[in-house]
Scaffold this motif. Structure first.
Motif, PDB file in Angstrom:
ATOM      1  N   ASN A  48       0.801  -1.230   0.000  1.00 46.69           N
ATOM      2  CA  ASN A  48       0.000   0.000   0.000  1.00 46.69           C
ATOM      3  C   ASN A  48       0.831   1.276   0.000  1.00 46.69           C
ATOM      4  O   ASN A  48       0.335   2.344  -0.335  1.00 46.69           O
ATOM      5  N   ASN A  77       7.811  -2.081   6.275  1.00 47.47           N
ATOM      6  CA  ASN A  77       7.481  -2.099   4.840  1.00 47.47           C
ATOM      7  C   ASN A  77       7.631  -0.707   4.242  1.00 47.47           C
ATOM      8  O   ASN A  77       7.997  -0.549   3.084  1.00 47.47           O
ATOM      9  N   SER A 157       1.303   8.967   6.165  1.00 47.08           N
ATOM     10  CA  SER A 157      -0.137   9.237   6.301  1.00 47.08           C
ATOM     11  C   SER A 157      -0.441  10.734   6.401  1.00 47.08           C
ATOM     12  O   SER A 157      -1.205  11.177   7.263  1.00 47.08           O
ATOM     13  N   THR A 190      -5.284  -1.491   9.489  1.00 46.67           N
ATOM     14  CA  THR A 190      -5.103  -0.077   9.827  1.00 46.67           C
ATOM     15  C   THR A 190      -3.941   0.098  10.795  1.00 46.67           C
ATOM     16  O   THR A 190      -3.986  -0.409  11.913  1.00 46.67           O
ATOM     17  N   GLY A 191      -2.894   0.770  10.321  1.00 49.65           N
ATOM     18  CA  GLY A 191      -1.739   1.050  11.177  1.00 49.65           C
ATOM     19  C   GLY A 191      -1.749   2.524  11.550  1.00 49.65           C
ATOM     20  O   GLY A 191      -2.432   2.958  12.473  1.00 49.65           O
ATOM     21  N   SER A 192      -1.023   3.323  10.765  1.00 50.91           N
ATOM     22  CA  SER A 192      -0.995   4.768  11.038  1.00 50.91           C
ATOM     23  C   SER A 192      -2.298   5.435  10.607  1.00 50.91           C
ATOM     24  O   SER A 192      -2.545   6.587  10.959  1.00 50.91           O
ATOM     25  N   GLY A 193      -3.122   4.766   9.812  1.00 49.37           N
ATOM     26  CA  GLY A 193      -4.473   5.246   9.524  1.00 49.37           C
ATOM     27  C   GLY A 193      -4.686   5.920   8.177  1.00 49.37           C
ATOM     28  O   GLY A 193      -5.825   6.172   7.783  1.00 49.37           O
ATOM     29  N   THR A 195      -4.249   4.892   5.092  1.00 48.19           N
ATOM     30  CA  THR A 195      -4.894   4.071   4.063  1.00 48.19           C
ATOM     31  C   THR A 195      -6.404   4.073   4.283  1.00 48.19           C
ATOM     32  O   THR A 195      -7.184   4.324   3.356  1.00 48.19           O
TER      33      THR A 195
HETATM   34  C1  LIG Z   1       1.461  -4.128   4.633  1.00 50.15           C
HETATM   35  C2  LIG Z   1       0.782  -2.982   5.283  1.00 50.15           C
HETATM   36  N1  LIG Z   1      -0.550  -2.986   5.349  1.00 50.15           N
HETATM   37  C3  LIG Z   1      -1.233  -1.988   5.953  1.00 50.15           C
HETATM   38  C4  LIG Z   1      -0.572  -0.929   6.527  1.00 50.15           C
HETATM   39  C5  LIG Z   1      -1.377   0.121   7.222  1.00 50.15           C
HETATM   40  O1  LIG Z   1      -1.394   1.302   6.489  1.00 50.15           O
HETATM   41  P1  LIG Z   1      -1.609   2.671   7.253  1.00 50.15           P
HETATM   42  O2  LIG Z   1      -0.346   2.946   8.018  1.00 50.15           O
HETATM   43  O3  LIG Z   1      -1.855   3.645   6.172  1.00 50.15           O
HETATM   44  O4  LIG Z   1      -2.764   2.502   8.171  1.00 50.15           O
HETATM   45  C6  LIG Z   1       0.826  -0.873   6.483  1.00 50.15           C
HETATM   46  C7  LIG Z   1       1.551   0.258   7.125  1.00 50.15           C
HETATM   47  O5  LIG Z   1       2.669   0.209   7.504  1.00 50.15           O
HETATM   48  C8  LIG Z   1       1.531  -1.923   5.834  1.00 50.15           C
HETATM   49  O6  LIG Z   1       2.869  -1.935   5.767  1.00 50.15           O
END
Ligand SMILES: Cc1ncc(COP(=O)(O)O)c(C=O)c1O
Length: 352
Positions: A48, A77, A157, A190-193, A195
């Motif tokens: 992503n 990643n 993000s 959802t990590g940092s949010g 996406t």
């Molecule tokens: C493989 C993968 N999926 C989902 C996410 C989550 O994305 P976001 O940080 O925009 O929420 C990450 C973030 O590091 C990721 O590396």
């Protein structure tokens, strides 16, 4: 700034495929399930971050940067994709990563750390409390040496990065319309949010009626994750000039599938990885997509989805991280206790 005129550099193979997962749906005895294959964006094993980086690196190029400085976790990643994007655009890259101690350097290189190393990034691993200072010092040192460094916030993000996922929803809409589908839910990690924020903005802006469900990947509570995604949405709407009303009710997050901390393993995540590999030949990662799939599987088992619903699972990549988890995944397969739950590279493992 306006969404249409943002600086953008093409880094991804788009559109990523939308594929049906009939054998998974059969095993779960649930609704129709599709996967949006953003693990196939093409840059550095996909993921992503490529969509975010198209805009973020677009701005870096516009500003004439020759060096990218960023940071994140030891097996990040984000760092992999950013380093690859920088190299592809002829820039150098410095990564400030967090680990259990300053100068952490394991004997064997694996997963994303191996990719960071191979991309020739200048790598500094420090305890989390030192990361910001070391990033700032790296910026100053590079400037003093005559470089034009550009600093990217970990995981991208910011409104520019979020634009990549607004765009993703537009792309998905075109695929859905082409196939005459009506999608009810999209499930993602959802990590940092950023996406989830981008997908929700896109879903609203293009009036898709798709409900985006996020599954957390660290120790954030549901309330905290909803607030965080909400803040990113508000800022993005303001900066990119969207006139939309998005409320906390539009932000759905589950926090029970991540394990006790970022990168920690659970049986449900290991099960999700095995089920997808065995039913569809599709590989998930142990940190993000396995949390989202564990959520999707659990919601199916609990009867949350109606049989006539159509679900899109958003595969956000990260599969390079499977390899550092090999001992754990083997233990799961043979029904043994996991050899570790807290990853050895996690900051909480060592003192000093
Ligand atoms: C493989 C993968 N999926 C989902 C996410 C989550 O994305 P976001 O940080 O925009 O929420 C990450 C973030 O590091 C990721 O590396």
């Amino acid at each position: 700034m306006n969404f249409i005129n943002l600086p953008r550099i093409r880094l991804a193979h788009l559109p990523t495929p939308l594929q049906e997962l009939p054998r998974l749906a059969k095993v779960l005895n649930g609704p129709r399930i599709y996967v949006k294959r953003d693990d196939l964006t093409g840059l550095a094993f996909g993921g992503n971050k490529t969509r975010k980086l198209e805009y973020l690196m677009g701005e870096a190029v516009r500003q004439g940067a020759d060096y990218i400085v960023t940071g994140a976790g030891f097996h990040s990643n984000w760092c992999t994709q950013t380093a690859a994007a920088a190299r592809k655009l002829g820039m150098k890259v410095a990564l400030v990563k967090t680990g259990p101690k300053d100068g952490y350097d394991p004997e064997g290189y694996d997963g994303n750390h191996l990719l960071h190393f191979l991309s020739g990034a200048e790598i500094k691993t420090v305890k989390p409390e030192h990361a910001q200072r070391v990033e700032e010092e790296t910026m100053e040192t590079l400037k003093a040496a005559g470089h034009r460094p550009y600093r990217l916030m970990a995981t991208g993000s910011t409104p520019l990065g979020v634009a990549g996922h607004v765009n993703c929803m537009l792309e998905l809409m075109a695929q859905i319309v082409d196939r005459g589908l009506k999608v009810d839910y999209l499930v993602q990690a959802t990590g940092s949010g950023g996406t989830q924020a981008g997908l929700i903005i896109g879903a609203k802006a293009f009036n898709t009626q798709i409900k985006v469900i996020g599954s957390t990947t660290g120790s954030r509570s549901r309330e905290n994750a909803v607030e965080n995604v909400g803040n990113i949405i508000d800022e993005t709407l303001r900066v990119l000039g969207f006139n939309l009303e998005i409320t906390a009710d539009d932000i759905v997050v589950h926090d029970q599938y991540a394990g006790e901390g970022y990168g920690f393993m659970t049986e449900a995540k290991a099960e999700a990885i095995k089920i997808l590999a065995e039913t569809e030949g599709l590989f998930l990662d142990p940190v993000y997509t396995s949390s989202a799939m564990a959520c999707l599987i659990d919601l199916c088992r609990k009867g949350f989805f109606r049989r006539e619903d159509v679900i899109v699972f958003f595969h956000t990549g990260g599969t390079a991280a499977l390899f550092p988890y090999k001992a754990l995944l083997k233990a799961y397969e043979y029904g043994k206790k996991f050899p570790w739950i807290i990853p050895p590279w996690h900051p909480s493992t060592l003192e000093g």
